[in-house]
Write an enzyme that holds these catalytic residues in place. Sequence first.
Site, short mmCIF file in Angstrom:
data_model
loop_
_atom_site.label_atom_id
_atom_site.label_comp_id
_atom_site.label_asym_id
_atom_site.label_seq_id
_atom_site.Cartn_x
_atom_site.Cartn_y
_atom_site.Cartn_z
CG ASP A 68 -27.89 -6.62 4.84
OD1 ASP A 68 -28.32 -5.46 4.84
OD2 ASP A 68 -28.62 -7.62 5.00
CG ASP A 114 -27.55 -1.60 7.31
OD1 ASP A 114 -28.46 -0.96 7.84
OD2 ASP A 114 -27.72 -2.71 6.77
CG ASP A 171 -29.56 -6.53 9.68
OD1 ASP A 171 -30.08 -5.53 10.20
OD2 ASP A 171 -28.56 -6.48 8.95
#
Length: 1041
Positions: free
Chosen positions: A753, A757, A453
């Site tokens: 997070d 996901d 990310d």
Amino acid sequence: MKDYMKDFDLPQHPSTSALQKWRDAVSIVKNPRRRFRHVADLAKRSAHQSRFNKIKGDLRVSFTAVRAAMRFIDAAPPQNTHEHPQARDVKPSEFRNNPEKLASMVRHYDVKTLRSLNGVDGVAEAVDVSIKEGVKSSDLSSRQETYGVNKYTEKPSKSFFMFVWDALHDLTLIILIVCAIVSIGVGLATEGFPDGIYDGLGILLSILLVVTVTAVSDYKQSLQFKDLDKEKKKISTHVTRDSCRKKVSIYDLVVGDVVHLSIGDQVPADGIFISGYNLLIDESSLTGESDYVHIDEKKPFLLAGTKVQDGSAKMLVTAVGMKTEWGKLMETLSEEGEDETPLQVKLNGVATIIGKIGLVFAVLTFLVLTVRFIVEKAMRNEFSSWGSSDAMTMLDYFATAVTIIVVAVPEGLPLAVTLSLAFAMKKLMADKALVRHLSACETMGSSTCICTDKTGTLTTNHMVVDKLWVSGEIKDVRDSEGRVLSSKISESVLTILLQGIFECTGSEVVKDKDGKTSILGTPTESAILQYGLDVGGDFDAVRNEIDILKMEPFNSAKKKMSVVTALPDGQTRAFCKGASEIVLRLCDKMIDGSGETVPLSEEKIKHITAVINEFAVDALRTLCLAYLDIEGGFDGKKEIPERGYTLIAVVGIKDPLRPGVKEAVETCLAAGITVRMVTGDNINTAKAIAKECGILTEGGLAIEGPDFRTKTKEELDEIASRIQVMARSSPTDKHDLVKHLRGMSEVVAVTGDGTNDAPALHESDIGFAMGIAGTEVAKEQADVIVMDDDFATIVKVAKWGRAVYINIQKFVQFQLTVNIVALMINFVSACITGSAPLTAVQLLWVNLIMDTLGALALATEPPNEGLMKRPPVKRTDSFITKTMWRNIIGQSVYQMTVLFVLNFAGKPILNLHGSNATAILNTFIFNTFVFCQVFNEINSRDIDKINIFRGMFSSWIFMAVMIATVVFQVIIVEFLGTFASTVPLDWQLWVLSIVIGLVSMPIAVVLKCIPVEKKRSVSEQHDDFEQHDDYVRIPNGPEQA
């Protein structure tokens, strides 16, 4: 050997049959209790799963029946209260100090009782708490005494003496103990006390030493795992206490706490819904049902262990710990062990092969010694007369053979992996990486790709509003020193802007007892709220005068959040906030400088799009705020409108790059690990950040999620290896990218997070969840939790993963060398001379050096920078490499040559005469053999490189083991001769032993200059970095010197 090792290849997420297959292939095990301690107990697991499924099945039936009854009651027409009298009123006092009754109401979905209590307000009265103020901190202990603590019954940890008991279950040690006792008995009968007990007592003392050292090592490992388990269980939640919202551990929750739930949270206790928006609960962990349950005032009961899939809410805790169904379910969990790692399984295979070879040599040694003894006895015409001395000789032969098995079966190989992983996990915990699964650290050492990310991982996640487009103008929010500039926005525009900021948010502005303001929420929302406060907005004033009618919290699929509010003048107004392109598409008007709404023409849309791109190129995260006045009121059952909005502002949020990220990315690239950024941000923002940190390189591809979704499999095969940035991606895009890369034989690590996901984390080879920004759902699916959310921490895990692999290779190289030499010297000597130069006691000491102490010294070496300058090891690569075989064979040949010469011609070479010449020679051979292993252990510190001293003196464990080995060797030879069958040596023989051992070091240098791997050009190595088609070996031969 490769064909045999097929049974020991473990796939990712192995089935029970795959796990059972390698267990069946392991045929020679000295101590199953110890060897398989860190391996899943499949029988217990199966029994636990059956029990677990039965409990879940019972819960599912119960919940289904209750819900069916509730639907029937809701659908039934109102009854005449005179014909059907209402259930008696229930008084709150009946539930006060009655935890069982409170827990039963929630567990059985008793809506009637809840209504009789006047809903959640009545329950709050029963537990003596104000929903607005929450529990008082001074009441916590009394509430824990009355209602219980929020902890589950756990199995007590094993004591040190249990590890001693486990170590004593070694079959070979048990046989040796029996031999020692028989030896003492026969010795006392023939030689009397104390001469008759020395041989047997020596074996017993050696066994005691082996067992003690083994138990201490295993006990220390268990303490490390215990510390890791404590860290894993550190879960926090937000509650209202003392009229303030604060973060507390879920284990500190008490009945009466007001808990704030948001997407991705695990419900920490049983409770009742107070208020919230669009709350969807996943109860599959309790019932196995995959359908989400909508929770509201009509269906208000929340159960511990379930997960928030969408929405947000406040909940009143009514039952904790063992009073909840989840607590009872957790109690059924038995410690059946974690799944074994691929390296553990491989080394079990290696240990089995070596064990079989060792068993053959042990049997042959015993047969050769016995047959030779019988033949010699027959030749002396003494075959018919047998005495106690003959029995003692035969017993010594048997003890020697058994001790050869002790040395030959490398029980410590699989356990060395656990030791190395435990050490690495403890060090990583200090480096802010919490490894949840043993295999993750090991697998990360082979990773070829990291899909990361952007927000919070590559950037600091300390966001501030830097620029603002409002009323058709770009305004700088801060000066060069970061101070907020005075607002030049008209009052009417500022009013609507502040309404949008303070109403369309899932975060809160709270004050502590000292009046200090703080914001609880995501970094993005916190930045926008802080800007609202900086320009003079009053969060509480706006919230108090405007009522929220409906809210759709932000999620990564929609990339926006919406809220419908009732303004003080009776007007109904919806606000929307989210990804700039998405919100802009919902707008057909904008606010001009005077606060009036004007149509949004194509020209203005192009201008705003250009502004968004300008912000993005400056690496700013862009969001849009918009509103819509709804005519004729709003029905809360309907969806929030999706078009006709008026654009208020475009917000540019600055999120600086983390210090050290650029260097961490460079380290990954040098190590053959491709870094890919997967983000929901605008593609221009993503590209700007990716270039800044070195992810987006020349020839690399930046793609948007919607474009990625349209690609065919053939197109993806062509571009997947070049994708370095994926912007505006959904969780599904991340999952599909990971799946495709793994299909291309990449070993993929993924960061995540959010709740959505979880599929990508599960699909990946190694899943990293963020410790600060990550949800509990993401953490549960992850293998590693990055506690500081820093990308550099992920690189540390990769470095330690490589260190574990290399350390185990070093240990295997060292142990195989000792095995080969010990087996051959005793076997050949037995065949030629009729006696073994190394006695049972001496072999037990050698076993301790090469097994437990060797593992401590070599398997706990910290990583060096050189590890990240070589490409990753492929899964298909042989664990014992050609380079290792070169070193093993070379050192074994040298040691065997020296020891055979000493064994057969040692007396004339050393000029030994007299009655004790044989004892001196055997002691010298034993001493020389041990010092060969000491120096070979130093040689094994680096398999390829000549400089083996790098970092040695800073590795205190290695130095401590070396010093302890040498000191104890001196004690054995000089002072424990009676027990160890040694005699004191003069200083010349001591120096000679050390010199012979020392010669192995220049021999190691010569060996390392012999090339055994095919050399390739730099361009071929570069191609391998890109495609990972082969394993690039580090330089061999003279060039490495």
